[in-house]
Write a protein that holds these residues in place. Structure first.
Motif, short mmCIF file in Angstrom:
data_model
loop_
_atom_site.label_atom_id
_atom_site.label_comp_id
_atom_site.label_asym_id
_atom_site.label_seq_id
_atom_site.Cartn_x
_atom_site.Cartn_y
_atom_site.Cartn_z
N ASN A 205 -43.60 140.31 63.69
CA ASN A 205 -43.89 140.34 62.24
C ASN A 205 -44.01 138.95 61.63
N ILE A 206 -43.89 137.94 62.45
CA ILE A 206 -43.96 136.57 61.96
C ILE A 206 -45.36 136.03 62.20
N ARG A 207 -46.03 135.64 61.10
CA ARG A 207 -47.42 135.18 61.22
C ARG A 207 -47.55 133.74 61.70
N HIS A 208 -46.73 132.88 61.16
CA HIS A 208 -46.84 131.45 61.48
C HIS A 208 -45.46 130.93 61.88
N VAL A 209 -45.44 130.11 62.93
CA VAL A 209 -44.20 129.47 63.36
C VAL A 209 -44.43 127.97 63.32
N ILE A 210 -43.53 127.28 62.65
CA ILE A 210 -43.56 125.82 62.63
C ILE A 210 -42.30 125.36 63.33
N LEU A 211 -42.47 124.66 64.42
CA LEU A 211 -41.35 124.19 65.22
C LEU A 211 -41.19 122.69 64.99
N ILE A 212 -40.01 122.30 64.56
CA ILE A 212 -39.74 120.89 64.32
C ILE A 212 -38.76 120.45 65.40
N LEU A 213 -39.21 119.55 66.26
CA LEU A 213 -38.37 119.13 67.36
C LEU A 213 -38.60 117.67 67.72
N SER A 214 -37.65 117.13 68.43
CA SER A 214 -37.72 115.76 68.92
C SER A 214 -36.75 115.65 70.08
N GLY A 215 -37.02 114.75 70.97
CA GLY A 215 -36.13 114.52 72.10
C GLY A 215 -34.98 113.59 71.75
N LYS A 216 -34.90 113.19 70.52
CA LYS A 216 -33.87 112.23 70.09
C LYS A 216 -33.10 112.80 68.91
N GLY A 217 -31.83 112.53 68.86
CA GLY A 217 -31.01 112.98 67.75
C GLY A 217 -31.03 112.00 66.60
N GLY A 218 -30.74 112.50 65.40
CA GLY A 218 -30.60 111.65 64.24
C GLY A 218 -31.88 111.12 63.65
N VAL A 219 -33.00 111.81 63.90
CA VAL A 219 -34.28 111.32 63.38
C VAL A 219 -34.76 112.09 62.15
N GLY A 220 -33.99 113.10 61.71
CA GLY A 220 -34.34 113.80 60.48
C GLY A 220 -35.01 115.15 60.67
N LYS A 221 -34.84 115.78 61.82
CA LYS A 221 -35.46 117.09 62.06
C LYS A 221 -34.97 118.12 61.06
N SER A 222 -33.67 118.19 60.85
CA SER A 222 -33.11 119.16 59.92
C SER A 222 -33.54 118.87 58.49
N THR A 223 -33.61 117.60 58.13
CA THR A 223 -34.04 117.22 56.78
C THR A 223 -35.48 117.65 56.54
N VAL A 224 -36.36 117.36 57.48
CA VAL A 224 -37.77 117.75 57.35
C VAL A 224 -37.88 119.27 57.28
#
Length: 188
Positions: free
Chosen positions: A78-97
């Protein structure tokens, strides 16, 4: 006396040379007839997988993997669009973005769901202002937290006790993957 010796030698013959990742000390191995049932299996993150033969390449194991994949596909159907925010490094602002994007889309009227899969350091709930909320389990699964009508949030921080929400959850391998699969398939 001979019976005891035979059962002891059988147990040593059942031991796996390559136990699964994260296995307990004394692992009897996934190919053992005691896999998932031995006393060394208690509390092991691989216990369920070993007892069901999931590490095996047998047709039953392949069918179990196929069923797991199908459950995830069904849950996400039921989900039309998925946006995945990821990085191989911690502390770069993934959660903030992620949180800024979620707020922006929700404020424009889109239905948004955020799944915080940062199991080791969940911060999305705090950033979205719902860190003191708890999820409820219903007959159809976990009900996510809604900080506003268009924004649903699911995070492991909701499952921790009140005083432990800022604590790190140190899970790796099968246990962490199992939690993410459970979030994907059991969140309403």
């Amino acid at each position: 006396n001979q019976l005891i010796n035979q059962s002891t030698s059988k147990m040593t013959n059942d031991k796996s040379e390559n136990p699964p990742e994260g296995a307990n000390e004394g692992c009897v191995g996934p190919q053992s007839s005691n896999a998932g049932k031995a006393s060394a299996c208690e509390g092991c993150p691989n216990q369920k997988a070993c007892s069901t033969g999931q590490f095996s390449s047998s047709p039953e194991a392949q069918a179990a993997k196929d069923m797991e994949h199908e459950n995830i596909r069904t849950a996400l159907s039921n989900i039309r669009h998925v946006i995945l925010i990821l990085s191989g490094k911690g502390g770069v602002g993934k959660s903030t973005v992620c949180c800024q994007l979620a707020h922006t889309l929700a404020s424009r009227g889109y239905g948004v769901g955020v799944l915080d899969v940062d199991i080791c350091g969940p911060s999305v709930a705090r950033m979205l202002g719902c860190n003191n909320a708890t999820v409820h389990k219903s007959g159809s699964g976990w009900m996510p937290v809604y900080p506003n009508p268009n924004l649903a949030v699911m995070s492991i921080s909701f499952l921790l006790g009140e005083n432990q929400q800022d604590s790190a959850v140190v899970w790796r391998g099968p246990r962490k993957n199992g939690m993410i699969k459970q979030f994907l398939t059991e969140t309403c």
